[in-house]
Design an enzyme around this catalytic site. Sequence first.
Site, PDB file in Angstrom:
ATOM      1  N   TYR A  95     -10.333  -4.210   4.470  1.00 25.02           N
ATOM      2  CA  TYR A  95      -8.944  -3.761   4.369  1.00 25.02           C
ATOM      3  C   TYR A  95      -8.962  -2.241   4.474  1.00 25.02           C
ATOM      4  O   TYR A  95      -9.372  -1.547   3.549  1.00 25.02           O
ATOM      5  CB  TYR A  95      -8.355  -4.204   3.029  1.00 25.02           C
TER       6      TYR A  95
ATOM      7  N   ASP B 240       1.291   0.619  -5.299  1.00 28.04           N
ATOM      8  CA  ASP B 240       2.488   0.240  -4.554  1.00 28.04           C
ATOM      9  C   ASP B 240       3.623   1.239  -4.671  1.00 28.04           C
ATOM     10  O   ASP B 240       3.884   1.796  -5.732  1.00 28.04           O
ATOM     11  CB  ASP B 240       2.978  -1.139  -5.023  1.00 28.04           C
TER      12      ASP B 240
ATOM     13  N   GLU C 149      -1.003 -12.382   3.204  1.00 29.31           N
ATOM     14  CA  GLU C 149      -1.445 -11.682   2.002  1.00 29.31           C
ATOM     15  C   GLU C 149      -0.375 -11.949   0.952  1.00 29.31           C
ATOM     16  O   GLU C 149       0.787 -11.571   1.112  1.00 29.31           O
ATOM     17  CB  GLU C 149      -1.577 -10.176   2.263  1.00 29.31           C
TER      18      GLU C 149
END
Lengths: 392, 260
Positions: free
Chosen positions: B173, B61, B50
């Site tokens: 995912y 994040d 990834e």
Amino acid sequence: MTTTGLQHRFGQYGGQYVPETLMPALAELEAAWISARNDELFQAELGRLLRDYAGRPTPLYHAERLSAVAGRKIYLKREDLVHTGAHKINNALGQALLAVRMGKRRIIAETGAGQHGVASATACALLDLECVVYMGAEDIRRQKPNVQRMELLGATVVPVEAGAKTLKEAVSEAIRDWVTNVEDSHYIIGSAVGPAPYPVIVRDLQRCIGDEARAQILEREGRLPERVIACVGGGSNAIGAFTAFVGDEGVQLVGVEAAGEGIDSGRHGAPLAAGGRPGVLHGSLSALLQTDEGQIAEAHSVSAGLDYPGSGPEHAFLRDSGRATYVAVTDGDALAAFARTAELEGIIPALEPAHAIHYVLNEPSDSQLDLICLSGRGDKDLAEVLSLLGRS
Amino acid sequence: MNGLERIAEAFSAGGKRAALMPYLMGGYPDLAGSLAIGNAYVDGGADLIELGVPFSDPLADGPVIQGAGSAALAAGATLKGVLGVAGELAARVPVVVMCYSNVILARGIDAFVDDLDSACVSGLIVPDLPIEEAPATLAACEARGVALVSLAAPTSTDERLAEIGKLTRGFLYTVAVAGTTGERGDESGYAAVIERVRSHTAVPVALGFGISTPEQASAAADAGADGVIVGSRLVREAIEHDEPAEACRVLVERFAEALR
Ligand SMILES: Cc1ncc(COP(=O)(O)O)c(C=O)c1O
């Protein structure tokens, strides 16, 4: 839940560009707002707080000495007189009540100038909610009195050290907190930005500014203003001031952004006036300061509340459709208008609306009747302004 | 073989209990350095990579990946440069690019997916593009055989999971915990999370967000994950070592070992 949802797009702008983790919370928020908006008990409670606690309606004041300088009649909508000193309380009270209704007892907020942080901390104290406020380290420095107020009100102020340490980074951190604690927390966003349904909720809660002002000026002048002028950071006081007048064709709507050190310097906070390309920041598509590669640029403004590279999606739409015009005023000019307003009217405006005042006092216009949203008072800015003007 | 086929093969091959997909920050510490780390991932036993495109405001994040992204941008990383790294790595394993919406919009959706295709990238993950906003990107990806991978969250309703499970391409995912990327201690919830999404999709289920030890990777495989994504832990390894490629190779090997 009602079948018709809230507006997610304003032309091409708006939308919900957020991690999947938040999507169910946005849907819950939308359903909760639709139901609260239509609930007489909720509206009565909010109305009572706005009236008895916050001090609404705020006065509409004919500023005679500013009018004399401009050569036309100027009215100020006195949001500086509301509890906590800025329009931000209108939104914070409404969203805090909504959080209680949703059963969420932990509130997250971001703040630039500190006014939204103070408003959120105030609403949380009143309603006995936990309050965490993210604030850029640079803004903590330049808006110190508001940090002290938030802490006194029982909020936790978390300094954000990333990037330019201002509003953009504070919003990002607030959203990250929300992603992590979404089950028990509500994020009270402080401006008409963010993913749908936030821009609509904030507009609904701020439109009292224009609704009141429209009725007040009709009563005083027997006619509508020729222009409504408001400063634009994310755009909440401006959309609040504009909404009642959008349908009044003859009324020009003018949003005043921060030109910082000048549009040409590249150091400014004026994505709408400078023709920023559409882009995604903090969950919605709107006009944005960004590089060719799509990295978000840092904004620059002497006023922490206008120091933001994004803009509310409805403003981008009003600009493109031609219904509203967006201009920008530099740091130096805003500082001058700050001092001028204090000297002429005995009113110390916040640095943010000082941008709007400068525009009205100095840009030629055929208008004979202007209405400025004086979005907040300038106590928070005193130390910073006096040192910048070399008077301290 | 197009991107979807390469991803499918990577999930079935390798003889592990689950495919190992380490996250690489493109351009960190610089372009050449990130290519070296990516190659080390493959040497250590990665089945897919990834590859993150650095972005100024990465909402999904945590601090480690944010920090590496800022450093990559400060070191001059560009989309073109990162896709150059992708092209090199794609010669060895399938590469799935992780990129925020604004970088894609700035390039233009079709041009962006063309770029992916030219770099032999197999898939695309956009952490701030929920299914409601995805149709244009999905169409561009479908036309070029690139897999647009959707994310499922612990907070997703069953209704949403059904839709996400149908729309995702390549793999699903699956976000292990509500939150941003970052190392976390708790693997007790993995089985429940995987079981919930499994019935909604026909493609492999990869688990990510928080997996930071070989033991946790093993627990994810035990819990039924078809793939394991390791991000912040490896990025931190790169940040903390003077010879990041070698350090990362050793660590990836340990993760791969745990999945055998
Ligand atoms: C007094 C005042 N006016 C205006 C603003 C700008 O925000 P908005 O554009 O959302 O009204 C702020 C923000 O902090 C403020 O404190």
